[in-house]
Design a protein around this motif. Sequence first.
Motif, PDB file in Angstrom:
ATOM      1  N   LEU A  90     -68.637  46.985 -29.516  1.00 35.84           N
ATOM      2  CA  LEU A  90     -69.811  47.433 -29.318  1.00 35.84           C
ATOM      3  C   LEU A  90     -70.170  47.957 -27.851  1.00 35.84           C
ATOM      4  N   VAL A  94     -68.463  51.397 -27.471  1.00 36.07           N
ATOM      5  CA  VAL A  94     -69.597  52.293 -27.896  1.00 36.07           C
ATOM      6  C   VAL A  94     -70.458  52.452 -26.460  1.00 36.07           C
ATOM      7  N   ALA A  98     -69.728  55.793 -24.226  1.00 31.18           N
ATOM      8  CA  ALA A  98     -71.051  56.595 -24.433  1.00 31.18           C
ATOM      9  C   ALA A  98     -71.499  57.080 -23.070  1.00 31.18           C
ATOM     10  N   SER A 176     -75.866  55.101 -25.051  1.00 30.64           N
ATOM     11  CA  SER A 176     -75.360  54.005 -24.584  1.00 30.64           C
ATOM     12  C   SER A 176     -76.543  52.852 -24.075  1.00 30.64           C
ATOM     13  N   THR A 179     -77.114  51.045 -27.073  1.00 27.94           N
ATOM     14  CA  THR A 179     -76.135  50.172 -27.564  1.00 27.94           C
ATOM     15  C   THR A 179     -75.879  48.930 -26.702  1.00 27.94           C
TER      16      THR A 179
END
Length: 309
Positions: A90, A94, A98, A176, A179
């Motif tokens: 994560l 991600v 991102a 971003s 997350t």
Amino acid sequence: MSQITNEPASRSPVIVTRPVTLVTFGAMLLLALMWGLSIPVTKLGLITMPPLTLTAIRFAVAIPFMMLLLTGKKPLPWKALPAVAALGVLGIGVGQVAQTFGVAGTSASIGTILSATIPLFIVLFATIRLKQAVSGLQLLGVAAAFAGIVVVALENASEAGPPGTTALGPIWMLVSALTVAFYYVWSVELTNRYGTVVVATWSTVFGFVALVPWASWEAYHTPFELTGQALGSAAYLGLVVTAAGLFLWLRILRAVPASIAASVQYLQPVFGIAASAIMFGDKIGIQFMAGVALILAGLAMAMRARSSK
């Protein structure tokens, strides 16, 4: 974060009440500078290197040094591996990916500002997942910060924008920020059980492992130039922002209360925007500065209310 080393105050393993010394204050300023330069330096590396490849090299550089921080720590239990691995995917797979795509699609100044919203999302997610109460001042801070984002965006929407700017760039940055903020809040539960350094290091390892196949595919299919500038950017992000930043952050938390240590987050956008203006000639007009002021005021209100509890 900003990068995943940029841990929220609630994750601090030790909270003390000593006065801030000149040395500690200098360390806080240094950390704000180190982390504040992360977005402009990422932008610099992306000039000749694709996003996934740059991110992979960054963490390949950081991991060996982060592993040194595990010396003397208890090993991560097998039962914790699935959760920590998911946390790493994560945060890096991600969140950091991102952010790199977002930096590629925005000016360095706007990228810095949008990444500064991470503490605001931490407040919101902490309210939902950790059942922490949210105050009216925190909500006002969130509203002020988002108003600032709108002001900054409107100024740049009226222009063609810098080369490489895309409509998706700010969206990637917000993805971003969301997350990474969730990564921090979720990791509170794990760090309370297994330790901040242990969880931060191993989640980084698992996130890097998940990233390697995609970065390899990108590097194979995307022409790029491995310049000294690109390698220097990756080295800075890996050694200074990720590894040294984590070490310095933990040292600061041992010297001052976490609420004071968290104040470095207010200074990061200032250093980042100044560096962006010098490195890339980003425009800093009255409207832009008004938006920055709103965002920083929102951050200050949200974090002040959060730290006073």
